[in-house]
Design a protein around this motif. Structure first.
Motif, PDB file in Angstrom:
ATOM      1  N   VAL A 272       0.866  -1.181   0.000  1.00  0.00           N
ATOM      2  CA  VAL A 272       0.000   0.000   0.000  1.00  0.00           C
ATOM      3  C   VAL A 272       0.902   1.229   0.000  1.00  0.00           C
ATOM      4  N   VAL A 273       0.678   2.102  -0.966  1.00  0.00           N
ATOM      5  CA  VAL A 273       1.521   3.293  -1.123  1.00  0.00           C
ATOM      6  C   VAL A 273       0.708   4.522  -0.734  1.00  0.00           C
ATOM      7  N   ARG A 274       1.270   5.309   0.187  1.00  0.00           N
ATOM      8  CA  ARG A 274       0.638   6.557   0.618  1.00  0.00           C
ATOM      9  C   ARG A 274       1.594   7.706   0.259  1.00  0.00           C
ATOM     10  N   PRO A 275       1.378   8.368  -0.870  1.00  0.00           N
ATOM     11  CA  PRO A 275       2.306   9.416  -1.318  1.00  0.00           C
ATOM     12  C   PRO A 275       2.424  10.555  -0.310  1.00  0.00           C
ATOM     13  N   ASP A 276       3.619  11.083  -0.187  1.00  0.00           N
ATOM     14  CA  ASP A 276       3.879  12.252   0.656  1.00  0.00           C
ATOM     15  C   ASP A 276       3.515  13.493  -0.159  1.00  0.00           C
ATOM     16  N   PRO A 277       2.519  14.283   0.269  1.00  0.00           N
ATOM     17  CA  PRO A 277       2.100  15.458  -0.510  1.00  0.00           C
ATOM     18  C   PRO A 277       3.240  16.417  -0.823  1.00  0.00           C
TER      19      PRO A 277
END
Length: 212
Positions: free
Chosen positions: A171-176
């Motif tokens: 699961v990838v949660r991009p850093d804004p």
């Protein structure tokens, strides 16, 4: 109609637009990605639980007999409305294979329930074309206009079901901040005027990545 689910205005009108964007609808989501025994993606199971403010507005719009609850015919009408309304947005579902977008088919039905002051929606969606477990596959659920925030509270809310033998997943949660830094050249006035047209919001969305 579920007007709040229909993004009719840009919420990215001022600089810095992405940082100041404010979704108007919030939902906690669960996504189950189902693989068939033949080595393809069979379907995706979506579960959305909406915030109480939005849920109460839907109650007011669809409670035709004013009994302060949503009866089965009213819930069915909501499902039909959303089924038609979100077709243009591919039901907020994005699938890719090696970077190429894969279209999704229209669900047969969107099931709706109303419990503890919150609206819930359940539906299954399928890739419009065969999606073999080969290469790099991604799965995401997001509103391209940023009007609705569809969030996965925990990584465990994105689930693999079926035979994914030989595949690696994350699961990838991009850093804004990183997304903004890497895409400064694309943050033009055209993006601020029409964020959906640039599809930049895809870069900020949580996604499941599978390599097979």
């Amino acid at each position: 109609m579920l007007r709040i689910l229909l993004p009719t205005v840009s919420v990215l009108a001022l600089m810095p637009a992405v940082a100041q964007a404010h979704p108007h609808v919030f939902a906690d989501a669960r996504l189950e990605i189902v693989a068939s025994s033949s080595g393809t993606i069979e379907e995706l199971h979506n579960i959305w639980r909406f915030d109480e403010v939005f849920s109460s507005s839907v109650l007011m719009d669809f409670d035709k007999n004013t009994n302060l609850k949503l009866d089965p015919p009213e819930l069915e009408e909501i499902g039909k409305t959303v089924l038609a309304s979100l077709e243009e947005f591919s039901y907020y579902t994005t699938l890719t294979v090696d970077g190429k977008n894969i279209a999704v088919s229209k669900p047969d039905v969107i099931h709706v329930d109303y419990k503890d002051g919150q609206l819930l929606m359940f539906f299954a969606i399928k890739p419009a074309a065969s999606m073999p477990l080969k290469g790099k596959l991604t799965f995401g659920v997001y509103d391209p206009t940023l009007y609705a925030s569809i969030d996965f509270p925990n990584d465990s809310d994105v689930v693999l079901m079926g035979d994914f033998k030989g595949c690696k997943s994350a699961v990838v949660r991009p850093d804004p901040d990183e997304v903004l830094k890497e895409n400064q050249a694309n943050l033009t006035q055209a993006f601020f005027d029409d964020p959906a047209g640039t599809n930049m919001s895809k870069l900020f969305a949580t996604r499941m990545e599978i390599s097979c």
